[in-house]
Scaffold this active site. Sequence first.
Site, short mmCIF file in Angstrom:
data_model
loop_
_atom_site.label_atom_id
_atom_site.label_comp_id
_atom_site.label_asym_id
_atom_site.label_seq_id
_atom_site.Cartn_x
_atom_site.Cartn_y
_atom_site.Cartn_z
N TYR A 25 12.39 -21.95 -16.05
CA TYR A 25 12.84 -22.72 -17.21
C TYR A 25 12.03 -22.34 -18.47
O TYR A 25 12.59 -22.12 -19.55
CB TYR A 25 12.70 -24.20 -16.90
CG TYR A 25 13.24 -25.16 -17.93
CD1 TYR A 25 14.58 -25.55 -17.91
CD2 TYR A 25 12.41 -25.72 -18.89
CE1 TYR A 25 15.07 -26.46 -18.85
CE2 TYR A 25 12.89 -26.63 -19.82
CZ TYR A 25 14.22 -27.00 -19.79
OH TYR A 25 14.70 -27.90 -20.71
N LYS A 68 13.56 -20.73 -21.87
CA LYS A 68 13.49 -21.45 -23.15
C LYS A 68 12.64 -20.70 -24.18
O LYS A 68 12.89 -20.77 -25.39
CB LYS A 68 12.96 -22.87 -22.92
CG LYS A 68 13.91 -23.75 -22.11
CD LYS A 68 15.21 -24.00 -22.85
CE LYS A 68 16.14 -24.97 -22.15
NZ LYS A 68 17.35 -25.26 -22.91
N1 CAA Z 1 -0.48 -29.33 -13.14
C1 CAA Z 1 -1.24 -29.02 -12.07
N2 CAA Z 1 -0.89 -29.32 -10.81
C2 CAA Z 1 0.27 -29.96 -10.62
C3 CAA Z 1 1.12 -30.31 -11.69
C4 CAA Z 1 0.68 -29.98 -12.98
N3 CAA Z 1 1.43 -30.29 -14.08
N4 CAA Z 1 2.21 -30.92 -11.19
C5 CAA Z 1 2.06 -30.95 -9.85
N5 CAA Z 1 0.88 -30.38 -9.51
C6 CAA Z 1 0.31 -30.22 -8.17
C7 CAA Z 1 0.32 -31.54 -7.40
O1 CAA Z 1 -0.80 -32.29 -7.72
C8 CAA Z 1 0.31 -31.04 -5.96
O2 CAA Z 1 -0.98 -30.66 -5.63
P1 CAA Z 1 -1.62 -31.02 -4.19
O3 CAA Z 1 -0.74 -30.34 -3.20
O4 CAA Z 1 -3.00 -30.49 -4.25
O5 CAA Z 1 -1.55 -32.52 -4.12
C9 CAA Z 1 1.15 -29.81 -6.07
O6 CAA Z 1 1.17 -29.39 -7.42
C10 CAA Z 1 2.59 -30.13 -5.72
O7 CAA Z 1 2.87 -29.19 -4.83
P2 CAA Z 1 4.11 -29.41 -3.87
O8 CAA Z 1 4.15 -28.24 -2.97
O9 CAA Z 1 4.08 -30.78 -3.24
O10 CAA Z 1 5.28 -29.37 -4.91
P3 CAA Z 1 6.78 -29.60 -4.66
O11 CAA Z 1 7.37 -28.39 -4.03
O12 CAA Z 1 7.02 -30.92 -3.99
O13 CAA Z 1 7.28 -29.66 -6.17
C11 CAA Z 1 7.38 -30.54 -8.37
C12 CAA Z 1 7.02 -30.80 -6.93
C13 CAA Z 1 8.71 -29.82 -8.51
C14 CAA Z 1 6.31 -29.67 -9.00
C15 CAA Z 1 7.43 -31.92 -9.04
O14 CAA Z 1 6.12 -32.41 -9.12
C16 CAA Z 1 8.04 -31.92 -10.41
O15 CAA Z 1 9.24 -32.02 -10.55
N6 CAA Z 1 7.22 -31.84 -11.46
C17 CAA Z 1 7.69 -31.96 -12.83
C18 CAA Z 1 7.91 -30.62 -13.45
C19 CAA Z 1 8.40 -30.89 -14.84
O16 CAA Z 1 7.69 -31.38 -15.70
N7 CAA Z 1 9.63 -30.57 -15.12
C20 CAA Z 1 10.19 -30.87 -16.37
C21 CAA Z 1 11.58 -31.36 -16.16
S1 CAA Z 1 12.27 -32.08 -17.63
C22 CAA Z 1 12.65 -30.77 -18.59
O17 CAA Z 1 12.51 -29.64 -18.23
C23 CAA Z 1 13.19 -31.10 -19.93
C24 CAA Z 1 12.40 -30.49 -20.98
O18 CAA Z 1 12.80 -29.49 -21.56
C25 CAA Z 1 11.13 -31.12 -21.41
#
Ligand code: CAA
Length: 240
Positions: A147, A151
């Site tokens: 993404y 963008k």
């Molecule tokens: N920075 C650092 N670490 C992060 C993080 C971040 N921002 N976000 C998640 N992590 C870490 C977690 O703490 C976790 O670590 P641990 O395993 O040590 O606990 C790890 O990453 C998550 O790993 P997973 O394997 O469990 O991840 P997952 O496969 O379940 O995926 C995810 C989860 C997809 C990352 C979910 O957390 C998510 O959706 N995050 C949001 C991402 C985001 O901000 N997207 C924006 C969408 S809105 C948009 O895009 C509109 C726009 O234009 C603004």
Amino acid sequence: MGRVALVTGGSRGIGAAISEALKAAGYSVAANYAGNDEAAQKFTAETGIKTYKWSVADYDACKAGIAAVEADLGPVDVLVNNAGITRDAPFHKMTPQQWREVIDTNLTGVFNMTHNVWGGMRDRKFGRIVTISSVNGQKGQFAQANYSASKAGDIGFSRALAQEGARNNVTVNVVAPGYIATDMVMAVPEKVREAIIAQIPVGRLGEATEIARAVVFLASDEAGFITGSTISANGGQFFS
Ligand code: CAA
């Protein structure tokens, strides 16, 4: 008749707000959408704005769709490239399909749409292209290599094209929203979303109408000296 505006992904979320704001500003508006028939029908019933179904990822579908809009409303003066999707995953889990789907819609979709209105805008010596990027294209975002790349690409695309359109009064600009209260952002896990909101100085998600206002401004005849620029609307989360 007023100017004609076409908004991709224009029946939901930020796109719906843009379609409505352009209509309120006097444009004849067409809203494209890709999949959600029910939402599109509801949107048309509520706003009177006609919706057109095709995928921006498909070049030939864009060509045919734009021809249908132009047959109904006249030549497209304003194109708003708003359609976008997420397929978030940490990079070590991201599949080639997740990469491709996001690039095909968010970046190649912008090429497909713009390429099919560009010649007409040049010939008529007027056009406005406004593309919706994202704060995550400016700063990068964990789990959004696809993404963020798409963008950021939209911004580079617009800066290049702005130079080509300028002589013919075709401006090409970007609005880069931060986190806005839409289905896309509400799909982010609640805990993660709360952590994100804590990083936004204004202390809240943005409203779709706050993005629409910036688009209406860039689409206006009066904005003719502004091209190749990016307006950030992110509550102070990131300055570029
Ligand atoms: N920075 C650092 N670490 C992060 C993080 C971040 N921002 N976000 C998640 N992590 C870490 C977690 O703490 C976790 O670590 P641990 O395993 O040590 O606990 C790890 O990453 C998550 O790993 P997973 O394997 O469990 O991840 P997952 O496969 O379940 O995926 C995810 C989860 C997809 C990352 C979910 O957390 C998510 O959706 N995050 C949001 C991402 C985001 O901000 N997207 C924006 C969408 S809105 C948009 O895009 C509109 C726009 O234009 C603004």
